[in-house]
Motif scaffolding. Structure first.
Motif, PDB file in Angstrom:
ATOM      1  N   ILE A   1       0.819  -1.211   0.000  1.00 48.49           N
ATOM      2  CA  ILE A   1       0.000   0.000   0.000  1.00 48.49           C
ATOM      3  C   ILE A   1       0.852   1.259   0.000  1.00 48.49           C
ATOM      4  O   ILE A   1       0.403   2.330   0.401  1.00 48.49           O
ATOM      5  CB  ILE A   1      -0.999   0.018   1.167  1.00 48.49           C
ATOM      6  CG1 ILE A   1      -0.290   0.013   2.511  1.00 48.49           C
ATOM      7  CG2 ILE A   1      -1.963  -1.130   1.068  1.00 48.49           C
ATOM      8  CD1 ILE A   1      -1.259   0.244   3.662  1.00 48.49           C
ATOM      9  N   GLY A   2       2.090   1.141  -0.471  1.00 49.78           N
ATOM     10  CA  GLY A   2       2.934   2.318  -0.646  1.00 49.78           C
ATOM     11  C   GLY A   2       4.074   2.370   0.330  1.00 49.78           C
ATOM     12  O   GLY A   2       5.205   2.000   0.010  1.00 49.78           O
ATOM     13  N   LEU A   3       3.807   2.796   1.566  1.00 49.27           N
ATOM     14  CA  LEU A   3       4.855   2.910   2.578  1.00 49.27           C
ATOM     15  C   LEU A   3       5.277   1.557   3.135  1.00 49.27           C
ATOM     16  O   LEU A   3       6.384   1.418   3.646  1.00 49.27           O
ATOM     17  CB  LEU A   3       4.371   3.794   3.729  1.00 49.27           C
ATOM     18  CG  LEU A   3       4.133   5.272   3.413  1.00 49.27           C
ATOM     19  CD1 LEU A   3       3.510   5.955   4.621  1.00 49.27           C
ATOM     20  CD2 LEU A   3       5.434   5.946   3.020  1.00 49.27           C
ATOM     21  N   PHE A   4       4.407   0.573   3.045  1.00 49.32           N
ATOM     22  CA  PHE A   4       4.670  -0.719   3.648  1.00 49.32           C
ATOM     23  C   PHE A   4       3.734  -1.758   3.048  1.00 49.32           C
ATOM     24  O   PHE A   4       2.774  -1.425   2.348  1.00 49.32           O
ATOM     25  CB  PHE A   4       4.469  -0.663   5.171  1.00 49.32           C
ATOM     26  CG  PHE A   4       3.152  -0.054   5.579  1.00 49.32           C
ATOM     27  CD1 PHE A   4       2.002  -0.825   5.647  1.00 49.32           C
ATOM     28  CD2 PHE A   4       3.066   1.288   5.897  1.00 49.32           C
ATOM     29  CE1 PHE A   4       0.785  -0.268   6.017  1.00 49.32           C
ATOM     30  CE2 PHE A   4       1.850   1.858   6.274  1.00 49.32           C
ATOM     31  CZ  PHE A   4       0.712   1.076   6.339  1.00 49.32           C
ATOM     32  N   ASP A   5       4.031  -3.027   3.318  1.00 43.72           N
ATOM     33  CA  ASP A   5       3.100  -4.109   2.996  1.00 43.72           C
ATOM     34  C   ASP A   5       2.148  -4.284   4.171  1.00 43.72           C
ATOM     35  O   ASP A   5       2.482  -3.945   5.310  1.00 43.72           O
ATOM     36  CB  ASP A   5       3.847  -5.419   2.760  1.00 43.72           C
ATOM     37  CG  ASP A   5       4.620  -5.414   1.455  1.00 43.72           C
ATOM     38  OD1 ASP A   5       4.209  -4.696   0.529  1.00 43.72           O
ATOM     39  OD2 ASP A   5       5.651  -6.116   1.369  1.00 43.72           O
ATOM     40  N   GLU A   6       0.983  -4.822   3.869  1.00 46.14           N
ATOM     41  CA  GLU A   6       0.005  -5.063   4.936  1.00 46.14           C
ATOM     42  C   GLU A   6      -0.624  -6.431   4.750  1.00 46.14           C
ATOM     43  O   GLU A   6      -0.927  -6.850   3.630  1.00 46.14           O
ATOM     44  CB  GLU A   6      -1.080  -3.992   4.920  1.00 46.14           C
ATOM     45  CG  GLU A   6      -2.065  -4.113   6.076  1.00 46.14           C
ATOM     46  CD  GLU A   6      -3.055  -2.961   6.083  1.00 46.14           C
ATOM     47  OE1 GLU A   6      -2.904  -2.081   6.944  1.00 46.14           O
ATOM     48  OE2 GLU A   6      -3.956  -2.945   5.224  1.00 46.14           O
ATOM     49  N   VAL A   7      -0.797  -7.121   5.873  1.00 48.82           N
ATOM     50  CA  VAL A   7      -1.449  -8.429   5.880  1.00 48.82           C
ATOM     51  C   VAL A   7      -2.536  -8.419   6.942  1.00 48.82           C
ATOM     52  O   VAL A   7      -2.284  -8.057   8.091  1.00 48.82           O
ATOM     53  CB  VAL A   7      -0.451  -9.562   6.195  1.00 48.82           C
ATOM     54  CG1 VAL A   7      -1.170 -10.908   6.230  1.00 48.82           C
ATOM     55  CG2 VAL A   7       0.679  -9.594   5.170  1.00 48.82           C
ATOM     56  N   ILE A   8      -3.740  -8.775   6.561  1.00 47.90           N
ATOM     57  CA  ILE A   8      -4.805  -8.957   7.537  1.00 47.90           C
ATOM     58  C   ILE A   8      -4.749 -10.414   7.985  1.00 47.90           C
ATOM     59  O   ILE A   8      -4.977 -11.319   7.191  1.00 47.90           O
ATOM     60  CB  ILE A   8      -6.183  -8.609   6.947  1.00 47.90           C
ATOM     61  CG1 ILE A   8      -6.215  -7.139   6.539  1.00 47.90           C
ATOM     62  CG2 ILE A   8      -7.292  -8.906   7.960  1.00 47.90           C
ATOM     63  CD1 ILE A   8      -7.494  -6.707   5.869  1.00 47.90           C
ATOM     64  N   GLU A   9      -4.377 -10.612   9.232  1.00 47.10           N
ATOM     65  CA  GLU A   9      -4.128 -11.961   9.727  1.00 47.10           C
ATOM     66  C   GLU A   9      -5.422 -12.756   9.871  1.00 47.10           C
ATOM     67  O   GLU A   9      -6.494 -12.202  10.140  1.00 47.10           O
ATOM     68  CB  GLU A   9      -3.425 -11.893  11.080  1.00 47.10           C
ATOM     69  CG  GLU A   9      -2.048 -11.227  11.047  1.00 47.10           C
ATOM     70  CD  GLU A   9      -1.006 -12.090  10.369  1.00 47.10           C
ATOM     71  OE1 GLU A   9      -1.258 -13.304  10.171  1.00 47.10           O
ATOM     72  OE2 GLU A   9       0.074 -11.559  10.027  1.00 47.10           O
ATOM     73  N   ARG A  10      -5.283 -14.059   9.700  1.00 47.17           N
ATOM     74  CA  ARG A  10      -6.419 -14.954   9.844  1.00 47.17           C
ATOM     75  C   ARG A  10      -7.025 -14.800  11.246  1.00 47.17           C
ATOM     76  O   ARG A  10      -6.311 -14.817  12.251  1.00 47.17           O
ATOM     77  CB  ARG A  10      -5.974 -16.402   9.617  1.00 47.17           C
ATOM     78  CG  ARG A  10      -7.109 -17.406   9.507  1.00 47.17           C
ATOM     79  CD  ARG A  10      -6.551 -18.778   9.143  1.00 47.17           C
ATOM     80  NE  ARG A  10      -5.838 -18.723   7.865  1.00 47.17           N
ATOM     81  CZ  ARG A  10      -6.414 -18.861   6.677  1.00 47.17           C
ATOM     82  NH1 ARG A  10      -7.726 -19.062   6.613  1.00 47.17           N
ATOM     83  NH2 ARG A  10      -5.702 -18.812   5.575  1.00 47.17           N
ATOM     84  N   GLY A  11      -8.328 -14.631  11.309  1.00 44.44           N
ATOM     85  CA  GLY A  11      -9.004 -14.469  12.587  1.00 44.44           C
ATOM     86  C   GLY A  11      -9.122 -13.031  13.040  1.00 44.44           C
ATOM     87  O   GLY A  11      -9.643 -12.765  14.131  1.00 44.44           O
ATOM     88  N   ALA A  12      -8.670 -12.074  12.222  1.00 44.41           N
ATOM     89  CA  ALA A  12      -8.712 -10.663  12.628  1.00 44.41           C
ATOM     90  C   ALA A  12     -10.135 -10.169  12.847  1.00 44.41           C
ATOM     91  O   ALA A  12     -10.359  -9.193  13.569  1.00 44.41           O
ATOM     92  CB  ALA A  12      -8.020  -9.792  11.577  1.00 44.41           C
TER      93      ALA A  12
END
Length: 211
Positions: free
Chosen positions: A39-50
């Motif tokens: 997403i530009g400044l960093f990578d992002e991961v929505i963790e399982r179970g969030a």
């Protein structure tokens, strides 16, 4: 509701079908677990179970996050009478939307655009309750969203990609908030390292005094 809301988009699974009651049914997946996204400044991961325990009591369905328009569907407590059903599962969040294509011209236009493939992405607005950062020493760290506190809106979107220019214009405040969170995480790590070094130094000095 005091948390800062963020928007995220995916080019992922949105399709249209029509049933015998002249209702246009749209199915999609606005939230995807374990998918690393730049997403530009960093990578992002929505963790399982969030989404476990997230507030999904009142969620609107819009087009391109346009809150000035009337919602095309809504989920209230995800009950059977809602015009949108929310289905959290092991992959993230799936939705099923009943569009009134007979009486609502905007719903009819969206349904047609999805059916033709002109609209192919989904997005959602959410607030983060817990996250963690990795690879902070790199130029492009990763943010792991561990817990989402609530989701207030999902949208069918025209441009689902996480392009830097699009995010900076469409969601400047959320991007700035993420930047501040990143800087805070880096400072916290540096302070932890400094504390550890001070502790080791104190231990060494104590040992030398004993000797």
């Amino acid at each position: 509701m005091n948390k800062d809301f963020e928007k995220r988009s995916y080019a992922f699974e949105i399709s249209a079908e029509q049933n015998e009651n002249e209702v246009g049914v749209v199915t999609g997946r606005p939230i995807v677990y374990d998918s690393k996204t730049d997403i530009g400044l960093f990578d992002e991961v929505i963790e399982r179970g969030a989404l476990d325990g997230a507030d999904l009591r009142d969620v609107r369905f819009l087009v391109n996050h346009d809150i000035s328009r009337i919602p095309l569907a809504r989920s209230r407590n995800n009950n059977a009478n809602s015009t949108m059903q929310l289905m959290p599962d092991e992959q993230g969040l799936a939705i099923r939307v009943n569009l009134d294509v007979k009486n609502n011209s905007e719903a009819r236009n969206l349904y047609s655009a999805i059916e033709r493939g002109d609209v192919s992405g989904m997005s959602f607005m959410f607030a983060v309750d817990s996250d963690e950062w990795t690879d902070l020493e790199s130029e492009h760290p990763t943010r792991h969203v561990k817990k989402i506190s609530n989701v207030v809106e999902v949208s069918a979107v025209t441009f689902p990609a996480y392009e830097d220019t699009e995010i900076s214009v469409r969601n400047k405040q959320a991007l700035e908030n993420a930047k501040l969170a990143l800087e805070s995480a880096k400072r916290s790590k540096e302070e932890t390292l400094d504390s550890a070094l001070e502790l080791e130094k104190a231990k060494f000095e104590a040992i030398m005094k004993v000797r």
